[in-house]
Design an enzyme around this catalytic site. Structure first.
Site, PDB file in Angstrom:
ATOM      1  N   HIS A  88     -13.981 -16.113   0.291  1.00  0.00           N
ATOM      2  CA  HIS A  88     -14.434 -14.724   0.183  1.00  0.00           C
ATOM      3  C   HIS A  88     -15.960 -14.673   0.094  1.00  0.00           C
ATOM      4  O   HIS A  88     -16.518 -14.115  -0.857  1.00  0.00           O
ATOM      5  CB  HIS A  88     -13.816 -14.047  -1.040  1.00  0.00           C
ATOM      6  CG  HIS A  88     -12.385 -13.667  -0.868  1.00  0.00           C
ATOM      7  ND1 HIS A  88     -11.620 -13.136  -1.886  1.00  0.00           N
ATOM      8  CD2 HIS A  88     -11.570 -13.733   0.217  1.00  0.00           C
ATOM      9  CE1 HIS A  88     -10.396 -12.901  -1.449  1.00  0.00           C
ATOM     10  NE2 HIS A  88     -10.347 -13.256  -0.173  1.00  0.00           N
ATOM     11  N   ASP A 192      -5.235 -15.704  -5.095  1.00  0.00           N
ATOM     12  CA  ASP A 192      -6.297 -16.653  -4.721  1.00  0.00           C
ATOM     13  C   ASP A 192      -5.771 -18.086  -4.763  1.00  0.00           C
ATOM     14  O   ASP A 192      -6.008 -18.887  -3.848  1.00  0.00           O
ATOM     15  CB  ASP A 192      -7.485 -16.532  -5.678  1.00  0.00           C
ATOM     16  CG  ASP A 192      -8.363 -15.322  -5.394  1.00  0.00           C
ATOM     17  OD1 ASP A 192      -8.199 -14.699  -4.327  1.00  0.00           O
ATOM     18  OD2 ASP A 192      -9.211 -15.012  -6.253  1.00  0.00           O
ATOM     19  N   ILE A 409     -15.527  -6.642  -9.102  1.00  0.00           N
ATOM     20  CA  ILE A 409     -16.961  -6.642  -9.353  1.00  0.00           C
ATOM     21  C   ILE A 409     -17.537  -5.224  -9.381  1.00  0.00           C
ATOM     22  O   ILE A 409     -18.419  -4.921 -10.185  1.00  0.00           O
ATOM     23  CB  ILE A 409     -17.680  -7.521  -8.311  1.00  0.00           C
ATOM     24  CG1 ILE A 409     -17.385  -9.003  -8.609  1.00  0.00           C
ATOM     25  CG2 ILE A 409     -19.188  -7.293  -8.327  1.00  0.00           C
ATOM     26  CD1 ILE A 409     -18.016  -9.980  -7.657  1.00  0.00           C
ATOM     27  N   THR A 410     -17.027  -4.339  -8.530  1.00  0.00           N
ATOM     28  CA  THR A 410     -17.536  -2.971  -8.553  1.00  0.00           C
ATOM     29  C   THR A 410     -17.182  -2.265  -9.867  1.00  0.00           C
ATOM     30  O   THR A 410     -17.950  -1.424 -10.350  1.00  0.00           O
ATOM     31  CB  THR A 410     -16.980  -2.157  -7.369  1.00  0.00           C
ATOM     32  OG1 THR A 410     -15.551  -2.260  -7.348  1.00  0.00           O
ATOM     33  CG2 THR A 410     -17.536  -2.666  -6.050  1.00  0.00           C
TER      34      THR A 410
END
Length: 494
Positions: A88, A192, A409-410
């Site tokens: 990613h 993941d 993350i946002t």
């Protein structure tokens, strides 16, 4: 015991010991002593997304504040470097923004400094007007079931750290000789791990995956991965992007139990939009016949993954000789309630799932940093109101240690901006006392020098970055991570 520094009693008179402008950059302490209104000296503990986003907002919206970022590792960026999956790279582009923040004339990065060991929170409080704790969730949640310590059982946190080159996990050496792996959890981290286990090697070779992990994965025998959740399809914690990646992963096909998805189409219209889109994709993938091209692709796949719902682990089963894991015993569950708030309860039935490789992906947890900082162990967070630590004026928190290990993350960006805004409001209202100057990093450097700790500056990190990038270029990777902190420190001391 190291002698005490004079700054603890006479802050304005503290000298700068061993100041070197090439590494001790832009401290700004001198300006704070001479100005009519002392310059706000702010310290951020942790250099992951929460720390950098907090610093970014403070620097952008206060033209005088000095922001120092402390990090226990010699390298910055936290989970962006050590948590984001190697395949990613687009998510890691935020490093460019963080680098701009770190290069600001009013920002200093001090790596290789462990707050709570090398310097205490109380010492930071005497050197700064405000402290923001953004040190994340560095511990793992335990399953709390028999057998979880058997060889063959790994925490998601350790495994992710291993393939991402986290120094603490470089010796993990997971046994990938089993054909079936079970991941306990159905979040993005679980996907993941499944993707890393099943991805074709040629895809991973072009990423910044740690070299020992790449070599181990090249010898892996894993062909099937189950992701187990205690609730149902409407409660999975992964997001649509990660699910779509798994469905389309080359050489791999999904396997479903269609009965898990019956009737979901009837309630789609009532779901919130993100959950609706995710559930639509699940239902379509599970119940609709694939097109001819996709059917041919799936028939040729040699690896597969599946979702197992309404199952909760109650024991890891040992092998006959008792020396390693050979499976997991699951309690069959049912839901009470509906939607996000639905709770799983055991039905009394159990099911054994044979496997030789088990990952616990039930979440990360924060740990207390100091006896003087309030902490809620059950929730694993610092009690706060809009980032203001309750009962501790001048202390703030952002990121996972503020709200728990959730979101992307946002989410962390918004959360950190909110904390920074609370701090700025307190500066403006006078709730933060600026009547006395504070020395900031200059005094802490003096203290660290007395204790034999040599902080790593951002320009030092850039030396490490240049070496990693050059080593990666030789083998066609974006970087080859240095896995040993001692090697990192040797590079910056040359």
């Amino acid at each position: 015991m190291a002698p005490r520094c004079s700054w603890m009693w006479r802050l304005p008179r503290c000298p700068l010991l061993g100041r070197n402008l090439s590494t001790t950059r832009r401290l700004g302490a001198g300006r704070s002593l001479s100005s009519k209104s002392p310059t706000p000296q702010i310290c951020v503990v942790g250099s992951g997304p929460a720390g950098f986003y907090t610093a970014q907002h403070l620097l952008k919206h206060h033209s005088e504040a000095i922001v120092d970022i402390y990090e226990k590792l010699p390298v910055p960026f936290g989970l962006v470097r050590f948590g984001v999956a190697p395949d990613h790279p687009e998510v890691k582009n935020v490093i460019n923004t963080f680098t701009q923040t770190a290069r600001s004339e009013r920002c200093n990065f001090l790596g290789n400094v462990t707050v709570g060991r090398d310097v205490t929170v109380e010492e930071l409080q005497r050197a700064y007007h405000a402290i923001v704790l953004s040190y994340g969730a560095e511990d793992k949640k335990e399953l709390g079931i028999p057998g979880e310590k058997l060889p063959g059982v790994y925490s998601a946190r350790d495994f992710v750290g291993w393939y991402n080159g986290l120094p603490d996990n470089r010796y993990l050496s997971p046994d990938l000789s089993s054909e079936t792996a079970v991941i306990l959890g159905q979040g993005n981290v679980a996907l993941d791990i499944a993707r890393m286990l099943l991805s074709p090697l040629e895809l991973l070779e072009k990423t910044d995956v740690a070299q020992p992990a790449l070599e181990a994965l090249s010898q892996s025998r894993v062909k099937k991965v189950w992701l187990v959740g205690r609730r149902g399809p409407l409660q999975v914690a992964f997001t649509i992007k990660e699910l779509r990646e798994m469905i389309n992963l080359p050489g791999t096909r999904p396997i479903y139990d269609p009965s898990d998805f019956q009737g979901l189409g009837d309630i789609l219209k009532d779901l919130p939009r993100p959950r609706k889109r995710l559930t639509e994709l699940l239902v379509k993938s599970a119940l609709e016949e694939p097109g001819e091209k996709e059917a041919v692709r799936r028939a040729q796949c040699t690896r597969e993954w599946g979702l197992r719902f309404f199952r909760s682990p109650i024991a890891v089963l040992p092998s006959e000789d008792g020396k390693r894991a050979s499976g997991v015993r699951l309690s069959v569950t049912r839901l009470e309630g509906s939607g996000e708030s639905a709770v799983s309860v055991p039905t009394g039935e159990t099911e054994d799932m044979p496997c030789g490789l088990i990952f616990s992906s039930i979440g990360y947890r924060s740990v207390p940093i100091s006896p003087g900082v309030p902490f809620l162990p059950r929730q694993g967070i610092i009690p706060n109101s809009m980032g203001r630590v309750l009962g501790a004026p001048g202390l703030y928190c952002s990121g996972w240690v503020k709200r728990g290990p959730t979101g992307v993350i946002t989410t962390t960006m918004t959360d950190s901006f909110d904390t920074a805004q609370s701090l700025l409001e307190d500066l403006k209202s006078g709730a933060l006392n600026l009547s006395n100057s504070r020395p900031g990093a200059s005094a802490i450097r003096e203290l660290l020098l007395l204790r034999g700790v040599d902080p790593v500056s951002f320009s030092d990190w850039e030396k490490i970055d240049a070496v990693e990038t050059a080593q990666g270029l030789k083998v066609g990777k974006p970087r080859e991570k240095i896995l040993n902190t001692e090697e990192m420190l040797q590079l910056v001391s040359r």
